[in-house]
Design a protein around this motif. Structure first.
Motif, PDB file in Angstrom:
ATOM      1  N   PRO A  55       0.815  -1.225   0.000  1.00  0.00           N
ATOM      2  CA  PRO A  55       0.000   0.000   0.000  1.00  0.00           C
ATOM      3  C   PRO A  55       0.850   1.277   0.000  1.00  0.00           C
ATOM      4  CG  PRO A  55      -0.553  -1.427   1.871  1.00  0.00           C
ATOM      5  CD  PRO A  55       0.610  -2.027   1.184  1.00  0.00           C
ATOM      6  N   GLU A  56       0.278   2.336  -0.525  1.00  0.00           N
ATOM      7  CA  GLU A  56       0.931   3.647  -0.527  1.00  0.00           C
ATOM      8  C   GLU A  56       1.198   4.106   0.907  1.00  0.00           C
ATOM      9  OE1 GLU A  56       2.689   7.064  -1.617  1.00  0.00           O
ATOM     10  OE2 GLU A  56       1.978   5.589  -3.077  1.00  0.00           O
ATOM     11  N   THR A  57       0.363   3.676   1.844  1.00  0.00           N
ATOM     12  CA  THR A  57       0.490   4.100   3.248  1.00  0.00           C
ATOM     13  C   THR A  57       1.395   3.189   4.078  1.00  0.00           C
ATOM     14  OG1 THR A  57      -1.485   2.827   3.787  1.00  0.00           O
ATOM     15  CG2 THR A  57      -1.796   5.169   3.239  1.00  0.00           C
ATOM     16  N   ALA A  58       2.069   2.234   3.434  1.00  0.00           N
ATOM     17  CA  ALA A  58       2.947   1.311   4.176  1.00  0.00           C
ATOM     18  C   ALA A  58       4.057   2.084   4.873  1.00  0.00           C
ATOM     19  CB  ALA A  58       3.531   0.275   3.227  1.00  0.00           C
ATOM     20  N   ARG A  59       4.400   1.669   6.101  1.00  0.00           N
ATOM     21  CA  ARG A  59       5.464   2.336   6.862  1.00  0.00           C
ATOM     22  C   ARG A  59       6.852   1.988   6.347  1.00  0.00           C
ATOM     23  NH1 ARG A  59       4.255   0.510  12.733  1.00  0.00           N
ATOM     24  NH2 ARG A  59       3.602  -1.314  11.589  1.00  0.00           N
ATOM     25  N   ALA A  60       6.970   0.837   5.673  1.00  0.00           N
ATOM     26  CA  ALA A  60       8.278   0.401   5.184  1.00  0.00           C
ATOM     27  C   ALA A  60       8.077  -0.466   3.944  1.00  0.00           C
ATOM     28  CB  ALA A  60       9.001  -0.394   6.265  1.00  0.00           C
ATOM     29  N   SER A  61       9.161  -0.792   3.302  1.00  0.00           N
ATOM     30  CA  SER A  61       9.077  -1.685   2.143  1.00  0.00           C
ATOM     31  C   SER A  61       8.821  -3.115   2.638  1.00  0.00           C
ATOM     32  CB  SER A  61      10.366  -1.619   1.326  1.00  0.00           C
ATOM     33  OG  SER A  61      11.474  -1.946   2.129  1.00  0.00           O
ATOM     34  N   ALA A  62       8.520  -3.999   1.718  1.00  0.00           N
ATOM     35  CA  ALA A  62       8.271  -5.404   2.046  1.00  0.00           C
ATOM     36  C   ALA A  62       9.246  -6.260   1.243  1.00  0.00           C
ATOM     37  CB  ALA A  62       6.835  -5.776   1.709  1.00  0.00           C
ATOM     38  N   PHE A  63       9.399  -7.494   1.665  1.00  0.00           N
ATOM     39  CA  PHE A  63      10.268  -8.414   0.942  1.00  0.00           C
ATOM     40  C   PHE A  63       9.475  -9.645   0.541  1.00  0.00           C
ATOM     41  CE2 PHE A  63      13.221  -5.769   3.164  1.00  0.00           C
ATOM     42  CZ  PHE A  63      14.292  -5.653   2.287  1.00  0.00           C
ATOM     43  N   VAL A  64       9.810 -10.203  -0.596  1.00  0.00           N
ATOM     44  CA  VAL A  64       9.154 -11.407  -1.082  1.00  0.00           C
ATOM     45  C   VAL A  64      10.242 -12.383  -1.531  1.00  0.00           C
ATOM     46  CG1 VAL A  64       8.878 -10.556  -3.453  1.00  0.00           C
ATOM     47  CG2 VAL A  64       7.307 -12.268  -2.575  1.00  0.00           C
ATOM     48  N   SER A  65       9.963 -13.667  -1.354  1.00  0.00           N
ATOM     49  CA  SER A  65      10.908 -14.710  -1.746  1.00  0.00           C
ATOM     50  C   SER A  65      10.120 -15.830  -2.403  1.00  0.00           C
ATOM     51  CB  SER A  65      11.649 -15.238  -0.517  1.00  0.00           C
ATOM     52  OG  SER A  65      12.466 -16.327  -0.861  1.00  0.00           O
ATOM     53  N   PHE A  66      10.647 -16.405  -3.454  1.00  0.00           N
ATOM     54  CA  PHE A  66       9.969 -17.477  -4.166  1.00  0.00           C
ATOM     55  C   PHE A  66      10.767 -18.765  -4.012  1.00  0.00           C
ATOM     56  CE2 PHE A  66       9.199 -13.434  -6.183  1.00  0.00           C
ATOM     57  CZ  PHE A  66       7.825 -13.373  -6.141  1.00  0.00           C
ATOM     58  N   ASP A  67      10.119 -19.791  -3.472  1.00  0.00           N
ATOM     59  CA  ASP A  67      10.765 -21.071  -3.205  1.00  0.00           C
ATOM     60  C   ASP A  67      12.009 -20.908  -2.342  1.00  0.00           C
ATOM     61  OD1 ASP A  67       8.877 -22.550  -4.588  1.00  0.00           O
ATOM     62  OD2 ASP A  67       9.931 -22.323  -6.493  1.00  0.00           O
ATOM     63  N   GLY A  68      12.003 -19.906  -1.468  1.00  0.00           N
ATOM     64  CA  GLY A  68      13.111 -19.704  -0.537  1.00  0.00           C
ATOM     65  C   GLY A  68      14.368 -19.142  -1.167  1.00  0.00           C
ATOM     66  N   ARG A  69      14.266 -18.628  -2.382  1.00  0.00           N
ATOM     67  CA  ARG A  69      15.451 -18.112  -3.079  1.00  0.00           C
ATOM     68  C   ARG A  69      15.201 -16.678  -3.536  1.00  0.00           C
ATOM     69  NH1 ARG A  69      17.126 -23.190  -6.847  1.00  0.00           N
ATOM     70  NH2 ARG A  69      16.783 -24.747  -5.257  1.00  0.00           N
ATOM     71  N   HIS A  70      16.262 -15.960  -3.790  1.00  0.00           N
ATOM     72  CA  HIS A  70      16.221 -14.646  -4.423  1.00  0.00           C
ATOM     73  C   HIS A  70      15.210 -13.711  -3.782  1.00  0.00           C
ATOM     74  CE1 HIS A  70      18.721 -16.569  -7.368  1.00  0.00           C
ATOM     75  NE2 HIS A  70      17.753 -17.421  -7.660  1.00  0.00           N
ATOM     76  N   GLN A  71      15.581 -13.171  -2.652  1.00  0.00           N
ATOM     77  CA  GLN A  71      14.718 -12.224  -1.956  1.00  0.00           C
ATOM     78  C   GLN A  71      14.650 -10.927  -2.769  1.00  0.00           C
ATOM     79  OE1 GLN A  71      16.110 -10.590   1.823  1.00  0.00           O
ATOM     80  NE2 GLN A  71      14.214 -11.326   2.717  1.00  0.00           N
ATOM     81  N   LEU A  72      13.459 -10.366  -2.877  1.00  0.00           N
ATOM     82  CA  LEU A  72      13.234  -9.157  -3.657  1.00  0.00           C
ATOM     83  C   LEU A  72      12.515  -8.132  -2.792  1.00  0.00           C
ATOM     84  CD1 LEU A  72      13.236  -7.834  -6.547  1.00  0.00           C
ATOM     85  CD2 LEU A  72      10.964  -8.844  -6.818  1.00  0.00           C
ATOM     86  N   GLU A  73      13.003  -6.887  -2.812  1.00  0.00           N
ATOM     87  CA  GLU A  73      12.367  -5.829  -2.021  1.00  0.00           C
ATOM     88  C   GLU A  73      11.250  -5.179  -2.834  1.00  0.00           C
ATOM     89  OE1 GLU A  73      13.547  -1.942   0.690  1.00  0.00           O
ATOM     90  OE2 GLU A  73      15.051  -2.827  -0.636  1.00  0.00           O
ATOM     91  N   LEU A  74      10.104  -4.988  -2.201  1.00  0.00           N
ATOM     92  CA  LEU A  74       8.970  -4.310  -2.819  1.00  0.00           C
ATOM     93  C   LEU A  74       8.754  -2.987  -2.096  1.00  0.00           C
ATOM     94  CD1 LEU A  74       6.457  -7.294  -3.098  1.00  0.00           C
ATOM     95  CD2 LEU A  74       7.942  -6.385  -4.884  1.00  0.00           C
ATOM     96  N   HIS A  75       8.634  -1.913  -2.855  1.00  0.00           N
ATOM     97  CA  HIS A  75       8.424  -0.581  -2.288  1.00  0.00           C
ATOM     98  C   HIS A  75       6.946  -0.205  -2.377  1.00  0.00           C
ATOM     99  CE1 HIS A  75      12.760  -0.052  -2.054  1.00  0.00           C
ATOM    100  NE2 HIS A  75      12.820  -0.587  -3.264  1.00  0.00           N
ATOM    101  N   ARG A  76       6.584   0.943  -1.832  1.00  0.00           N
ATOM    102  CA  ARG A  76       5.186   1.396  -1.874  1.00  0.00           C
ATOM    103  C   ARG A  76       4.659   1.363  -3.311  1.00  0.00           C
ATOM    104  NH1 ARG A  76       7.615   5.285   1.645  1.00  0.00           N
ATOM    105  NH2 ARG A  76       7.029   4.830   3.787  1.00  0.00           N
ATOM    106  N   ASN A  77       3.457   0.857  -3.462  1.00  0.00           N
ATOM    107  CA  ASN A  77       2.753   0.730  -4.743  1.00  0.00           C
ATOM    108  C   ASN A  77       3.323  -0.338  -5.671  1.00  0.00           C
ATOM    109  OD1 ASN A  77       0.553   2.400  -4.425  1.00  0.00           O
ATOM    110  ND2 ASN A  77       1.690   4.215  -5.052  1.00  0.00           N
ATOM    111  N   ASP A  78       4.394  -1.026  -5.280  1.00  0.00           N
ATOM    112  CA  ASP A  78       4.878  -2.156  -6.083  1.00  0.00           C
ATOM    113  C   ASP A  78       3.868  -3.285  -5.966  1.00  0.00           C
ATOM    114  OD1 ASP A  78       7.163  -0.872  -6.861  1.00  0.00           O
ATOM    115  OD2 ASP A  78       8.511  -2.014  -5.550  1.00  0.00           O
ATOM    116  N   LYS A  79       3.746  -4.067  -7.012  1.00  0.00           N
ATOM    117  CA  LYS A  79       2.837  -5.208  -6.948  1.00  0.00           C
ATOM    118  C   LYS A  79       3.441  -6.395  -7.681  1.00  0.00           C
ATOM    119  CE  LYS A  79       0.017  -4.131 -10.973  1.00  0.00           C
ATOM    120  NZ  LYS A  79      -1.324  -3.924 -11.483  1.00  0.00           N
ATOM    121  N   ILE A  80       3.011  -7.574  -7.265  1.00  0.00           N
ATOM    122  CA  ILE A  80       3.393  -8.805  -7.957  1.00  0.00           C
ATOM    123  C   ILE A  80       2.118  -9.583  -8.235  1.00  0.00           C
ATOM    124  CG2 ILE A  80       5.716  -8.972  -6.972  1.00  0.00           C
ATOM    125  CD1 ILE A  80       4.609 -11.082  -5.053  1.00  0.00           C
ATOM    126  N   THR A  81       2.144 -10.325  -9.316  1.00  0.00           N
ATOM    127  CA  THR A  81       1.015 -11.174  -9.673  1.00  0.00           C
ATOM    128  C   THR A  81       1.494 -12.608  -9.696  1.00  0.00           C
ATOM    129  OG1 THR A  81       0.078  -9.399 -11.004  1.00  0.00           O
ATOM    130  CG2 THR A  81      -0.764 -11.608 -11.403  1.00  0.00           C
TER     131      THR A  81
END
Length: 102
Positions: free
Chosen positions: A32-58
């Motif tokens: 969300p735009e109102t998030a206090r911080a960025s978020a992180f996502v990982s797929f199958d436990g590999r390659h962590q990716l940082e997501l910033h405000r308004n970033d989305k994944i499908t």
């Protein structure tokens, strides 16, 4: 059963549980735009990716499935892999107290 399992890793609440959805579903996650911080996502436990405000994944099933070949039945191969990976029902031989370790 054609399906997708989405499993939260290290959830901060017991209400976050794995979910199973149809293989035709498309799941969109957005920071969300109102998030206090960025978020992180990982797929199958590999390659962590940082997501910033308004970033989305499908998340959706790939157009190119990976064929799996089982030398025996599908469940037998799966159970054998789990048993081997976790050393289930196997006893480790222990050394007597005071014996030298090699």
């Amino acid at each position: 059963i054609p399906a997708v399992v989405v499993t939260p890793i290290c959830p901060h609440s017991l209400s976050f549980r794995p979910i199973v959805v149809s293989d035709t579903a498309s799941i969109c996650l957005r920071v969300p735009e109102t998030a206090r911080a960025s978020a992180f996502v990982s797929f199958d436990g590999r390659h962590q990716l940082e997501l910033h405000r308004n970033d989305k994944i499908t998340i959706r099933v790939s157009e190119f499935p990976v064929p799996c070949i089982c030398s025996t039945g599908e469940s037998e191969d799966w159970f054998r892999a789990i048993k081997h990976g976790f050393n289930w029902n196997e006893r480790t031989i222990q050394k007597a107290p005071g014996s030298s370790c090699l």
